[in-house]
Design a protein around this motif. Sequence first.
Motif, PDB file in Angstrom:
ATOM      1  N   MET A   1       0.844  -1.160   0.000  1.00 47.31           N
ATOM      2  CA  MET A   1       0.000   0.000   0.000  1.00 47.31           C
ATOM      3  C   MET A   1       0.898   1.235   0.000  1.00 47.31           C
ATOM      4  O   MET A   1       1.790   1.359   0.828  1.00 47.31           O
ATOM      5  CB  MET A   1      -0.896  -0.023   1.242  1.00 47.31           C
ATOM      6  CG  MET A   1      -1.914   1.061   1.247  1.00 47.31           C
ATOM      7  SD  MET A   1      -3.174   0.823   2.502  1.00 47.31           S
ATOM      8  CE  MET A   1      -3.821  -0.767   2.075  1.00 47.31           C
ATOM      9  N   ASP A   2       0.639   2.115  -0.946  1.00 47.61           N
ATOM     10  CA  ASP A   2       1.384   3.358  -1.068  1.00 47.61           C
ATOM     11  C   ASP A   2       1.067   4.271   0.124  1.00 47.61           C
ATOM     12  O   ASP A   2      -0.001   4.169   0.728  1.00 47.61           O
ATOM     13  CB  ASP A   2       0.984   4.018  -2.398  1.00 47.61           C
ATOM     14  CG  ASP A   2       1.691   5.312  -2.649  1.00 47.61           C
ATOM     15  OD1 ASP A   2       2.911   5.383  -2.415  1.00 47.61           O
ATOM     16  OD2 ASP A   2       1.035   6.266  -3.095  1.00 47.61           O
ATOM     17  N   GLU A   3       1.990   5.176   0.424  1.00 45.76           N
ATOM     18  CA  GLU A   3       1.794   6.103   1.540  1.00 45.76           C
ATOM     19  C   GLU A   3       0.514   6.921   1.397  1.00 45.76           C
ATOM     20  O   GLU A   3      -0.133   7.238   2.392  1.00 45.76           O
ATOM     21  CB  GLU A   3       2.988   7.051   1.653  1.00 45.76           C
ATOM     22  CG  GLU A   3       4.239   6.384   2.163  1.00 45.76           C
ATOM     23  CD  GLU A   3       5.402   7.342   2.288  1.00 45.76           C
ATOM     24  OE1 GLU A   3       5.234   8.427   2.896  1.00 45.76           O
ATOM     25  OE2 GLU A   3       6.488   7.012   1.785  1.00 45.76           O
ATOM     26  N   SER A   4       0.135   7.252   0.169  1.00 47.70           N
ATOM     27  CA  SER A   4      -1.035   8.116  -0.043  1.00 47.70           C
ATOM     28  C   SER A   4      -2.348   7.470   0.405  1.00 47.70           C
ATOM     29  O   SER A   4      -3.312   8.175   0.689  1.00 47.70           O
ATOM     30  CB  SER A   4      -1.141   8.519  -1.514  1.00 47.70           C
ATOM     31  OG  SER A   4      -1.428   7.391  -2.323  1.00 47.70           O
ATOM     32  N   HIS A  10      -4.537   0.761   5.712  1.00 51.02           N
ATOM     33  CA  HIS A  10      -3.699  -0.433   5.869  1.00 51.02           C
ATOM     34  C   HIS A  10      -4.115  -1.235   7.107  1.00 51.02           C
ATOM     35  O   HIS A  10      -4.326  -2.454   7.035  1.00 51.02           O
ATOM     36  CB  HIS A  10      -2.231  -0.006   5.966  1.00 51.02           C
ATOM     37  CG  HIS A  10      -1.331  -1.009   6.584  1.00 51.02           C
ATOM     38  ND1 HIS A  10      -1.039  -2.220   5.991  1.00 51.02           N
ATOM     39  CD2 HIS A  10      -0.654  -0.993   7.762  1.00 51.02           C
ATOM     40  CE1 HIS A  10      -0.214  -2.898   6.778  1.00 51.02           C
ATOM     41  NE2 HIS A  10       0.027  -2.179   7.851  1.00 51.02           N
ATOM     42  N   LEU A  11      -4.269  -0.557   8.231  1.00 49.20           N
ATOM     43  CA  LEU A  11      -4.636  -1.242   9.476  1.00 49.20           C
ATOM     44  C   LEU A  11      -6.040  -1.848   9.394  1.00 49.20           C
ATOM     45  O   LEU A  11      -6.273  -2.938   9.929  1.00 49.20           O
ATOM     46  CB  LEU A  11      -4.530  -0.280  10.661  1.00 49.20           C
ATOM     47  CG  LEU A  11      -3.105   0.201  10.975  1.00 49.20           C
ATOM     48  CD1 LEU A  11      -3.122   1.278  12.047  1.00 49.20           C
ATOM     49  CD2 LEU A  11      -2.203  -0.959  11.362  1.00 49.20           C
ATOM     50  N   ALA A  12      -6.946  -1.175   8.699  1.00 49.69           N
ATOM     51  CA  ALA A  12      -8.306  -1.721   8.535  1.00 49.69           C
ATOM     52  C   ALA A  12      -8.266  -2.999   7.710  1.00 49.69           C
ATOM     53  O   ALA A  12      -8.957  -3.977   8.035  1.00 49.69           O
ATOM     54  CB  ALA A  12      -9.212  -0.694   7.875  1.00 49.69           C
ATOM     55  N   LEU A  13      -7.452  -3.027   6.651  1.00 46.84           N
ATOM     56  CA  LEU A  13      -7.341  -4.250   5.839  1.00 46.84           C
ATOM     57  C   LEU A  13      -6.725  -5.381   6.653  1.00 46.84           C
ATOM     58  O   LEU A  13      -7.193  -6.516   6.592  1.00 46.84           O
ATOM     59  CB  LEU A  13      -6.512  -3.994   4.583  1.00 46.84           C
ATOM     60  CG  LEU A  13      -7.172  -3.188   3.478  1.00 46.84           C
ATOM     61  CD1 LEU A  13      -6.217  -3.021   2.306  1.00 46.84           C
ATOM     62  CD2 LEU A  13      -8.459  -3.819   3.014  1.00 46.84           C
ATOM     63  N   LYS A  14      -5.679  -5.070   7.402  1.00 47.24           N
ATOM     64  CA  LYS A  14      -5.076  -6.098   8.267  1.00 47.24           C
ATOM     65  C   LYS A  14      -6.097  -6.621   9.269  1.00 47.24           C
ATOM     66  O   LYS A  14      -6.159  -7.811   9.525  1.00 47.24           O
ATOM     67  CB  LYS A  14      -3.852  -5.539   8.991  1.00 47.24           C
ATOM     68  CG  LYS A  14      -2.635  -5.428   8.100  1.00 47.24           C
ATOM     69  CD  LYS A  14      -1.396  -5.093   8.887  1.00 47.24           C
ATOM     70  CE  LYS A  14      -0.877  -6.269   9.616  1.00 47.24           C
ATOM     71  NZ  LYS A  14       0.154  -7.048   8.986  1.00 47.24           N
ATOM     72  N   LYS A  16      -9.174  -6.936   8.875  1.00 49.71           N
ATOM     73  CA  LYS A  16     -10.131  -7.808   8.176  1.00 49.71           C
ATOM     74  C   LYS A  16      -9.467  -9.095   7.691  1.00 49.71           C
ATOM     75  O   LYS A  16     -10.074  -9.907   7.013  1.00 49.71           O
ATOM     76  CB  LYS A  16     -10.740  -7.088   6.981  1.00 49.71           C
ATOM     77  CG  LYS A  16     -11.644  -5.945   7.351  1.00 49.71           C
ATOM     78  CD  LYS A  16     -12.961  -6.465   7.868  1.00 49.71           C
ATOM     79  CE  LYS A  16     -13.938  -5.335   8.089  1.00 49.71           C
ATOM     80  NZ  LYS A  16     -15.211  -5.815   8.564  1.00 49.71           N
ATOM     81  N   GLY A  17      -8.182  -9.267   8.027  1.00 52.76           N
ATOM     82  CA  GLY A  17      -7.488 -10.498   7.680  1.00 52.76           C
ATOM     83  C   GLY A  17      -6.720 -10.468   6.369  1.00 52.76           C
ATOM     84  O   GLY A  17      -6.176 -11.491   5.947  1.00 52.76           O
ATOM     85  N   TYR A  18      -6.623  -9.320   5.726  1.00 52.70           N
ATOM     86  CA  TYR A  18      -5.868  -9.219   4.469  1.00 52.70           C
ATOM     87  C   TYR A  18      -4.383  -9.052   4.765  1.00 52.70           C
ATOM     88  O   TYR A  18      -3.993  -8.423   5.740  1.00 52.70           O
ATOM     89  CB  TYR A  18      -6.374  -8.051   3.621  1.00 52.70           C
ATOM     90  CG  TYR A  18      -7.757  -8.293   3.066  1.00 52.70           C
ATOM     91  CD1 TYR A  18      -7.938  -9.109   1.955  1.00 52.70           C
ATOM     92  CD2 TYR A  18      -8.874  -7.732   3.664  1.00 52.70           C
ATOM     93  CE1 TYR A  18      -9.208  -9.351   1.457  1.00 52.70           C
ATOM     94  CE2 TYR A  18     -10.146  -7.966   3.171  1.00 52.70           C
ATOM     95  CZ  TYR A  18     -10.305  -8.781   2.065  1.00 52.70           C
ATOM     96  OH  TYR A  18     -11.560  -9.015   1.574  1.00 52.70           O
ATOM     97  N   ASP A  19      -3.562  -9.612   3.909  1.00 51.81           N
ATOM     98  CA  ASP A  19      -2.106  -9.527   4.038  1.00 51.81           C
ATOM     99  C   ASP A  19      -1.650  -8.195   3.446  1.00 51.81           C
ATOM    100  O   ASP A  19      -1.187  -8.128   2.316  1.00 51.81           O
ATOM    101  CB  ASP A  19      -1.454 -10.708   3.317  1.00 51.81           C
ATOM    102  CG  ASP A  19       0.054 -10.686   3.409  1.00 51.81           C
ATOM    103  OD1 ASP A  19       0.596 -10.019   4.309  1.00 51.81           O
ATOM    104  OD2 ASP A  19       0.698 -11.332   2.557  1.00 51.81           O
ATOM    105  N   ILE A  45      -0.872  -6.617  -4.950  1.00 51.53           N
ATOM    106  CA  ILE A  45      -1.669  -5.591  -5.614  1.00 51.53           C
ATOM    107  C   ILE A  45      -1.381  -4.272  -4.917  1.00 51.53           C
ATOM    108  O   ILE A  45      -1.462  -4.177  -3.691  1.00 51.53           O
ATOM    109  CB  ILE A  45      -3.163  -5.939  -5.564  1.00 51.53           C
ATOM    110  CG1 ILE A  45      -3.408  -7.209  -6.380  1.00 51.53           C
ATOM    111  CG2 ILE A  45      -4.009  -4.777  -6.074  1.00 51.53           C
ATOM    112  CD1 ILE A  45      -4.772  -7.800  -6.203  1.00 51.53           C
ATOM    113  N   LEU A  46      -1.039  -3.284  -5.688  1.00 45.05           N
ATOM    114  CA  LEU A  46      -0.723  -1.966  -5.172  1.00 45.05           C
ATOM    115  C   LEU A  46      -2.012  -1.185  -4.935  1.00 45.05           C
ATOM    116  O   LEU A  46      -2.891  -1.167  -5.806  1.00 45.05           O
ATOM    117  CB  LEU A  46       0.154  -1.233  -6.193  1.00 45.05           C
ATOM    118  CG  LEU A  46       0.486   0.201  -5.899  1.00 45.05           C
ATOM    119  CD1 LEU A  46       1.336   0.306  -4.645  1.00 45.05           C
ATOM    120  CD2 LEU A  46       1.212   0.810  -7.071  1.00 45.05           C
ATOM    121  N   ILE A  47      -2.118  -0.540  -3.784  1.00 44.68           N
ATOM    122  CA  ILE A  47      -3.266   0.306  -3.459  1.00 44.68           C
ATOM    123  C   ILE A  47      -2.743   1.710  -3.202  1.00 44.68           C
ATOM    124  O   ILE A  47      -1.803   1.893  -2.426  1.00 44.68           O
ATOM    125  CB  ILE A  47      -4.020  -0.224  -2.224  1.00 44.68           C
ATOM    126  CG1 ILE A  47      -4.539  -1.635  -2.489  1.00 44.68           C
ATOM    127  CG2 ILE A  47      -5.166   0.723  -1.862  1.00 44.68           C
ATOM    128  CD1 ILE A  47      -5.102  -2.331  -1.268  1.00 44.68           C
TER     129      ILE A  47
END
Length: 111
Positions: A1-4, A10-14, A16-19, A45-47
């Motif tokens: 995940m890009d800084e922007s 990032h923490l919300a995805l983690k 929810k169990g995403y790497d 995948i870049l976000i």
Amino acid sequence: MDESAGIKVHLALKGKGYDSKSAIEELKGAKDLEIIEIAKKENRILITCDKDFGRLALLYKPPGAIILRLSDERAKNKVKYLLLTIERYKERLYGSLIIITEHKVRFRKIS
């Protein structure tokens, strides 16, 4: 995940169990091409919220790229639309450049 995209996304995805890996935590200040190369190396995948990554994704072909182009850029809104897209289109994420707005999700092949 890009800084922007932001640390809260990032923490919300983690949560929810995403790497998820964040440039904020691991690559602060990294150049865009460095982030793309790491995404390619790690098959990630870049976000991002940085529209420049659209052009770069088409040139350098990471496994996938998601660009959040939301009028409301609060973390809560980013997380909402990102999770909706991931859950709805998970089979289409790899090999695509995906642009997410509040009104639509656009796909373009990058591989």
